[in-house]
Design a protein around this motif. Structure first.
Motif, PDB file in Angstrom:
ATOM      1  N   PHE A   1      -4.720   5.608   6.637  1.00 13.30           N
ATOM      2  CA  PHE A   1      -5.759   4.955   5.839  1.00 13.30           C
ATOM      3  C   PHE A   1      -5.961   3.525   6.352  1.00 13.30           C
ATOM      4  CE2 PHE A   1      -4.796   8.460   3.149  1.00 13.30           C
ATOM      5  CZ  PHE A   1      -5.929   8.688   2.383  1.00 13.30           C
ATOM      6  N   ASP A   2      -7.181   3.007   6.130  1.00 15.74           N
ATOM      7  CA  ASP A   2      -7.431   1.616   6.507  1.00 15.74           C
ATOM      8  C   ASP A   2      -6.764   0.681   5.513  1.00 15.74           C
ATOM      9  OD1 ASP A   2      -9.212   2.018   8.800  1.00 15.74           O
ATOM     10  OD2 ASP A   2     -10.496   2.972   7.309  1.00 15.74           O
ATOM     11  N   THR A   3      -6.960   0.979   4.230  1.00 20.97           N
ATOM     12  CA  THR A   3      -6.406   0.111   3.191  1.00 20.97           C
ATOM     13  C   THR A   3      -5.713   0.945   2.124  1.00 20.97           C
ATOM     14  OG1 THR A   3      -8.250  -1.422   3.525  1.00 20.97           O
ATOM     15  CG2 THR A   3      -6.957  -1.697   1.513  1.00 20.97           C
TER      16      THR A   3
ATOM     17  N   ARG B   1       3.141   1.591   5.895  1.00 22.63           N
ATOM     18  CA  ARG B   1       3.294   2.682   6.862  1.00 22.63           C
ATOM     19  C   ARG B   1       2.018   3.538   6.868  1.00 22.63           C
ATOM     20  NH1 ARG B   1       3.979   7.877   6.670  1.00 22.63           N
ATOM     21  NH2 ARG B   1       4.448   7.979   4.453  1.00 22.63           N
ATOM     22  N   ILE B   2       1.496   3.804   5.662  1.00 18.77           N
ATOM     23  CA  ILE B   2       0.337   4.686   5.530  1.00 18.77           C
ATOM     24  C   ILE B   2      -0.963   3.953   5.884  1.00 18.77           C
ATOM     25  CG2 ILE B   2      -1.021   6.039   3.872  1.00 18.77           C
ATOM     26  CD1 ILE B   2       1.713   6.409   2.329  1.00 18.77           C
ATOM     27  N   GLY B   3      -1.032   2.685   5.495  1.00 19.06           N
ATOM     28  CA  GLY B   3      -2.274   1.947   5.678  1.00 19.06           C
ATOM     29  C   GLY B   3      -2.149   0.810   6.691  1.00 19.06           C
ATOM     30  N   ARG B   4      -3.266   0.463   7.284  1.00 14.84           N
ATOM     31  CA  ARG B   4      -3.329  -0.668   8.206  1.00 14.84           C
ATOM     32  C   ARG B   4      -3.064  -1.964   7.442  1.00 14.84           C
ATOM     33  NH1 ARG B   4      -7.507  -3.165   9.786  1.00 14.84           N
ATOM     34  NH2 ARG B   4      -8.964  -1.891   8.579  1.00 14.84           N
ATOM     35  N   GLN B   5      -3.614  -2.036   6.229  1.00 13.55           N
ATOM     36  CA  GLN B   5      -3.371  -3.192   5.373  1.00 13.55           C
ATOM     37  C   GLN B   5      -3.174  -2.721   3.931  1.00 13.55           C
ATOM     38  OE1 GLN B   5      -6.907  -5.656   5.588  1.00 13.55           O
ATOM     39  NE2 GLN B   5      -8.005  -4.397   4.109  1.00 13.55           N
TER      40      GLN B   5
END
Lengths: 378, 196
Positions: free
Chosen positions: B77-79, B101-105
């Motif tokens: 995900f991105d966020t 870990r899952i998201g960029r931010q």
């Protein structure tokens, strides 16, 4: 008539003359499908919903065949005006699958080559054969793309297979109390059912119609085993407990006792064996056993679901041990990893696998909320 | 719409993929879908909130984030947003690691327990604060891990989490001058944009 019912409905027949090549390699030259429809198809043909039935299901999913009918169709709780699959808005198609015993071409219909019932010689079917035949039915009805393909249990397997085989032909896939493949335990229960049927002397190697016998006892036994697995321990405890139907457990006598659950199971078994065909039961349990959504994708369900283009609703029931919430989670996790839109809920319910047929408030509300979205094309 | 949620929007890129942990009835995710055209997924465990969120046309998965989020691939995900749920999870530190870990931010909001009114309440009455923002009694509350602005920033430092931006919301709708200048004392709600 109840305003939440679709009312009196009549089955229809569709004849298909274009040969259908089956997964087993054999070809059905022509075949018939029996189906019912509820609600009105709109001008753009965009409101059609396909309902796929489970192991012992058929085309009569909602409403009544006559004013004298005591029981409505098998999924009347979910199909009708104001119900989750709202017939004020959707055009619902429910068929008897190929190989069934309620009017569609199957073991009880005549094999044109012999003039005799197909019996055990009816081609073995896979879930994908049903999907292909359903796609032909969609063509016949002028439905290019289903608003949703919906099924519980074995019906959910058909819905998932639809999403992979005809990704452009459905916008939503609703998978209820289902699995990407059966567990060993599940196959084992099906095997007991088949053995019960096949070891009944009346089975006659499957040619009972020609021999004028019936494996009634075997089929009843198969159903009894199945029925137990569709209920939860708690549901059976609530419904029957250790209540006696007759006799007594008092000491000092040799009189036997019969528990309520015994007579219930026997009743269920004999009802079923009087209305269902044994060869169809064997054929459908095999289709269940053989189904493996991701087999040809290197056993990778994520790769399998990357084929799909639709949105998914996946539902499970807390006490369902035949198709447990864990099996539904596997579907959901694969969809998440495949980056497909998915909604999932585990419904708290006592009724075991059968819960998907029951009017459980949270289930109906959530299912209805999702179908509202299907309707609004979101 | 809660104030902290409207603040978050500008950190979310239009058309991006957003995972909302503890999405409630989906009000915020729906706003993001409408305003930012994000592709959203919400996690929630409350049955009624799930139904409400599905009724908004959102994709919702019933899942307890405390029980792990292994089923979400790395950087998928991105966020990842978690609004007002940090204080309600069993392992806030692990959930923060999982978010990134899952998201960029990640975007986190939480009530600041060091707000002056909490301090005053505790200091003068000697009782756990109960207010409009924290309406629960100590023994019956979903909020089991209250923290302060300073606590959170210390945890980020310890875990190597970078704070890209922060926003402090005071207890008035006006420009939160005090909350910005002395967040640990004046912020009612703290909002952080974080990444690795």
């Amino acid at each position: 008539m109840n305003p939440a019912s679709v009312g009196i409905v009549a089955p229809q027949r569709a004849q298909f003359t274009e040969p259908l090549t089956l997964a087993c390699g054999r070809v059905l030259e022509d075949y018939e499908l029996v189906y019912e429809t509820y609600g009105q198809l709109n001008a753009r043909h965009s409101n059609a919903v396909l309902v796929c039935h489970a192991l012992s299901g058929h085309h009569h999913a909602a409403g009544y065949h006559s004013a004298e009918d005591r029981k409505p169709g098998w999924w009347d709780e979910c199909i009708g005006p104001g119900k989750p699959i709202d017939t004020n808005h959707f055009f619902v198609v429910s068929l008897n699958n190929l190989g069934g015993c309620h009017g569609s071409t199957g073991p009880v219909t005549l094999n044109p080559e012999t003039g005799q019932p197909w019996g055990p010689d009816f081609p073995s079917l896979r879930v994908r054969d049903w999907v292909h035949s359903q796609a032909r039915l969609a063509d016949y009805l002028g439905i290019e793309c289903w608003a949703a393909v919906i099924g519980g249990s074995l019906g959910g397997m058909q819905a998932m297979r639809w999403a992979l085989l005809y990704p452009q032909r459905l916008r939503h896939c609703v998978v209820i109390a289902s699995a990407m493949r059966l567990s060993a335990q599940n196959i084992a229960f099906n095997e007991i059912a088949r053995q019960a049927i096949q070891s009944d002397p009346g089975y006659a190697g499957g040619h009972y119609l020609a021999h004028n016998t019936l494996p009634a006892q075997g089929l009843a036994l198969a159903r009894m085993v199945g029925h137990i697995t569709y209920l939860s321990d708690g549901a059976m405890a609530n419904k029957f407990g250790r209540d006696l139907r007759s006799g007594s457990l008092e000491l000092g006598g040799e009189e036997g006792a019969e528990f309520q659950v015994q007579s219930y199971l026997r009743y269920q078994g004999s009802q079923f064996s009087g209305s269902f065909d044994a060869n169809t039961y064997i054929l459908m349990t095999r289709a269940l056993d053989y189904f493996d959504l991701a087999r040809e994708f290197g056993d990778d369900p994520v790769a399998a679901f990357r084929e799909a283009r639709c949105s998914f609703l996946v539902l499970s029931f807390s006490t369902d041990w035949r198709f447990s919430p864990r099996r539904s989670r596997e579907i959901v996790d694969a969809l998440i990893a495949a980056d497909r839109p998915v909604t999932y809920a585990e419904i708290e319910a006592d009724e075991g696998h059968d819960a998907f047929l029951m009017p459980i408030p949270r289930y109906l509300q959530l299912f209805g909320a999702y179908m509202q979205r299907v309707r609004e094309n979101r | 719409m809660r104030l902290d949620l409207t603040h978050i929007q500008r950190w979310i890129e239009p058309g991006s993929k957003v995972l909302d942990l503890g999405c409630g009835n989906g009000e915020f995710l729906q706003l993001l879908q409408q305003e930012r055209e994000v592709r959203g997924l919400g996690l929630e465990i409350d049955p009624d909130k799930i139904t409400a969120a599905v009724a908004r046309g959102l994709n919702i998965v019933e899942q307890d984030m405390d029980a792990g989020m292994d089923n979400f691939p790395d950087q998928s995900f991105d966020t990842v947003v978690m609004a007002h749920a940090l204080q309600a999870v069993h392992y806030p530190d692990r959930v923060l690691d999982e978010m990134l870990r899952i998201g960029r931010q990640g975007i986190v909001t939480f009530p600041n327990f060091a707000h002056w009114s909490c301090r005053l309440y505790l200091g003068t009455r000697g009782r756990m604060p109960v207010s409009r923002f924290m309406p629960y009694t100590w023994y019956d509350t979903p909020n089991i891990h209250f923290c302060t602005v300073q606590d959170f920033e210390a945890l980020c430092e310890e875990r190597g989490i970078r704070i890209l931006a922060r926003d402090m919301v005071g207890n008035t709708e006006r420009k939160p001058l005090l909350a910005s200048a002395w967040p640990n004392l004046f912020a009612v709600t703290a909002i952080y944009l974080i990444s690795h």
